[in-house]
Design a protein around this motif. Structure first.
Motif, short mmCIF file in Angstrom:
data_model
loop_
_atom_site.label_atom_id
_atom_site.label_comp_id
_atom_site.label_asym_id
_atom_site.label_seq_id
_atom_site.Cartn_x
_atom_site.Cartn_y
_atom_site.Cartn_z
N SER A 137 19.46 -8.92 47.33
CA SER A 137 19.51 -9.30 48.74
C SER A 137 20.47 -10.47 48.96
CB SER A 137 18.11 -9.66 49.25
OG SER A 137 17.52 -10.69 48.49
N ILE A 138 20.53 -11.42 48.03
CA ILE A 138 21.46 -12.54 48.13
C ILE A 138 22.91 -12.04 48.05
CG2 ILE A 138 22.34 -14.58 46.92
CD1 ILE A 138 19.44 -15.33 46.29
N CYS A 139 23.17 -11.12 47.14
CA CYS A 139 24.53 -10.59 47.00
C CYS A 139 24.95 -9.83 48.25
CB CYS A 139 24.60 -9.67 45.79
SG CYS A 139 24.45 -10.53 44.20
N LEU A 140 24.07 -8.99 48.78
CA LEU A 140 24.41 -8.23 49.98
C LEU A 140 24.62 -9.14 51.18
CD1 LEU A 140 21.99 -5.18 49.61
CD2 LEU A 140 24.48 -5.18 49.35
N ASP A 141 23.82 -10.20 51.28
CA ASP A 141 23.99 -11.14 52.38
C ASP A 141 25.35 -11.84 52.29
OD1 ASP A 141 22.72 -12.62 54.70
OD2 ASP A 141 23.25 -14.29 53.40
N GLY A 259 26.79 -18.90 41.84
CA GLY A 259 26.08 -19.72 40.87
C GLY A 259 24.58 -19.57 40.90
N HIS A 260 24.07 -18.93 41.94
CA HIS A 260 22.63 -18.69 42.07
C HIS A 260 22.42 -17.36 42.76
CE1 HIS A 260 18.35 -19.46 42.73
NE2 HIS A 260 18.53 -18.97 43.95
N PRO A 261 21.46 -16.57 42.27
CA PRO A 261 20.55 -16.81 41.14
C PRO A 261 21.23 -16.48 39.81
CG PRO A 261 20.09 -14.67 42.10
CD PRO A 261 21.18 -15.28 42.95
N ALA A 262 20.52 -16.71 38.72
CA ALA A 262 21.01 -16.34 37.40
C ALA A 262 20.30 -15.07 36.95
CB ALA A 262 20.75 -17.46 36.41
N ILE A 263 20.99 -14.29 36.12
CA ILE A 263 20.38 -13.12 35.51
C ILE A 263 20.47 -13.27 33.99
CG2 ILE A 263 21.10 -11.71 37.48
CD1 ILE A 263 23.10 -10.32 35.53
N VAL A 264 19.66 -12.49 33.28
CA VAL A 264 19.71 -12.46 31.82
C VAL A 264 20.62 -11.32 31.39
CG1 VAL A 264 18.39 -12.19 29.68
CG2 VAL A 264 17.36 -13.36 31.64
N HIS A 265 21.54 -11.61 30.48
CA HIS A 265 22.37 -10.57 29.88
C HIS A 265 22.32 -10.75 28.38
CE1 HIS A 265 26.62 -8.74 29.11
NE2 HIS A 265 25.66 -7.87 28.91
N TYR A 266 21.63 -9.84 27.70
CA TYR A 266 21.50 -9.97 26.25
C TYR A 266 22.82 -9.75 25.54
CZ TYR A 266 16.45 -10.44 26.38
OH TYR A 266 15.17 -10.90 26.59
N LYS A 267 23.73 -9.02 26.17
CA LYS A 267 25.14 -8.96 25.78
C LYS A 267 25.40 -8.09 24.55
CE LYS A 267 29.18 -11.92 25.04
NZ LYS A 267 29.65 -13.27 24.83
N MET A 393 10.23 -13.27 37.41
CA MET A 393 11.45 -13.22 36.63
C MET A 393 12.29 -14.47 36.88
SD MET A 393 12.66 -11.02 34.42
CE MET A 393 13.60 -12.01 33.26
N SER A 394 12.34 -14.93 38.11
CA SER A 394 13.13 -16.13 38.43
C SER A 394 12.55 -17.36 37.73
CB SER A 394 13.17 -16.35 39.94
OG SER A 394 11.85 -16.43 40.47
N ASP A 395 11.23 -17.46 37.65
CA ASP A 395 10.61 -18.58 36.95
C ASP A 395 10.85 -18.48 35.44
OD1 ASP A 395 9.61 -19.82 39.23
OD2 ASP A 395 7.73 -18.71 39.18
N ALA A 396 10.83 -17.25 34.93
CA ALA A 396 11.09 -17.06 33.50
C ALA A 396 12.51 -17.50 33.15
CB ALA A 396 10.88 -15.59 33.13
N ILE A 397 13.46 -17.18 34.01
CA ILE A 397 14.85 -17.58 33.77
C ILE A 397 14.99 -19.10 33.83
CG2 ILE A 397 17.19 -17.51 34.76
CD1 ILE A 397 16.66 -14.56 35.42
#
Length: 422
Positions: A137-141, A259-267, A393-397
């Motif tokens: 939703s942040i990206c689309l906004d 810069g926000h939010p962050a996502i996890v990328h195991y890569k 998930m956001s708190d976990a990150i």
């Protein structure tokens, strides 16, 4: 529907100020209102190559992030031998699965998904990623409020909570390649000169206009990518995201890093056992890019070959990766979950034969992130396993970024899949 969205926001960890929580809900509601009012649709394309467990976890987070957005999810199985579609299709009946009998490479596989996509926006997403609920939703906004943004990427962290510098990049050059290979970029990570390729002088926590976005998370206006013909299929793997970024910029649009939010990328999970081989593929991709976009490519190609040989040599000499060594030890695993779900996690550990790694558990009741952090500091943990959605998930990150150096894995409600143990 909007009332449903507002009431069913992602659960929070108690302990934050009520006013802050209400403001977060209002902000999220306003983002979703923009999306619904303007009927912005999103197609999410994920390519799997023998990482079925990662695809499952990725889909759990994508579904949570997209349930209030008009969307479609397309998984392209790229000649895998992991039986991905029969395993995942019953678990995710609303996801479209496309099977290729051969490994088409990253570019062709994504283009195959793109042919089936109908959204106003396209998200190319790697399978070894995990995204918070407000990400889409942040990206689309941002697209709604920035008409000249053609594509955007996002801050990514790895399994240790460390920022991945490829989240924001400049176009490659001979100078940036030399600084990277010589180690100067690593020695001066915040330098706009020595670490120019990773834009080290730009804060990872702020939004920036950049030159290159990572294909691990790249959201693009469909009208633009259709006009450009998708990814260039001359690239098998690597380089196609750099090429597409340049072509988007040349068409008159900007590329935005959030810069926000962050996502996890195991890569790089599909290629983690073939590092030298894939280094060679990367430099072959750079040759293609240089020959396509640089006038003096005939001079640069031998230098790229030299860099390739040097990098491959360094890979051969280097010891095995820290991730693999850590997972082979299976030591000091700390579990974070709600108490009523503790037995489920222990059963999952037993199912994967890693009960010897279990250290202790932290139960989520009404703690703030700070109190959980204080509890973590009481243990000599090397790895942490979090149950979602017991914790957001956001708190976990956020917890990952506060505990850099500890390796984080996840398990989701209704699943026994644990990343790196399947």
């Amino acid at each position: 529907m909007l009332q449903h969205i507002y009431k069913n926001s992602e659960p929070t960890v108690k302990g934050q100020e009520t006013s802050t929580l209400e403001q977060e809900r209002i902000d999220r509601f306003c983002l979703l209102l923009h999306i619904e009012t303007h009927h912005l649709t999103l197609s999410i394309i994920i390519v799997n190559y023998n990482v079925c467990a990662f695809v499952e976890q990725c889909l759990h987070t994508v579904l949570a992030a997209s349930h209030s957005i008009d969307n479609e999810i397309i998984v392209v199985d790229n000649g895998s031998t992991d039986n991905c579609i029969p395993i995942l299709q019953p678990l995710f009946p609303n996801v479209q699965f496309i099977r290729s009998e051969t490994n088409l490479g990253f570019a062709k596989a994504n283009n195959l998904g793109l042919q089936k996509a109908s959204g106003t926006y396209i998200l190319f997403l790697n399978p070894d990623t995990l995204i918070p609920a407000d990400t889409l939703s942040i990206c689309l906004d941002h697209f709604y409020t920035h008409e000249r943004t053609g594509a955007l990427g996002i801050r990514m962290i790895n399994g240790w909570g460390e920022f991945l510098p490829e989240s924001k990049r400049a176009l490659p050059s001979l100078q940036t390649a030399f600084f990277k290979l010589s180690g100067l970029a690593r020695m001066f990570p915040s330098s706009g000169l020595f670490n120019r390729y990773a834009l080290g002088h730009l804060s990872p926590l702020e939004n920036h206009q950049v030159e290159v976005l990572a294909g691990a998370f790249m959201m693009v206006r469909k009208s633009i990518i259709d006009a450009l013909g998708g990814f260039d299929t001359d690239y098998f793997m690597y380089g196609e995201d750099i090429d597409l970024s340049l072509r988007i910029a040349e068409s008159g649009y900007t590329l935005q890093y959030l810069g926000h939010p962050a996502i996890v990328h195991y890569k790089g999970q599909s290629s983690k056992h073939k590092s030298v081989f894939h280094t060679a593929i990367f430099f072959e991709a750079m040759k293609i890019f240089v020959q396509k976009h640089y006038r003096l490519s005939w001079m640069l190609t031998p230098l790229i070959q030299f860099f390739s040989w040097m990098t491959q040599l360094k890979k051969k000499i280097a010891r095995s990766g820290a991730t693999e060594a850590l997972l082979q030890r299976h030591q000091n695993l700390l579990v974070i979950c709600k108490e009523e779900n503790h037995s489920h996690l222990l059963s999952a550990l037993a199912q994967h034969g890693i009960t010897d790694s279990y250290l202790s558990s932290i139960y989520l009741h009404q703690q703030s992130i700070k109190s959980i952090q204080d509890e973590i500091s009481n243990y000599a943990a090397e790895q942490i396993l979090i149950r979602i959605p017991d914790m957001r998930m956001s708190d976990a990150i956020a917890l990952m970024e506060k505990n850099q150096g500890m390796f984080f894995r996840f398990i989701f409600a209704g699943s026994a899949t644990i990343s790196f143990n399947n």
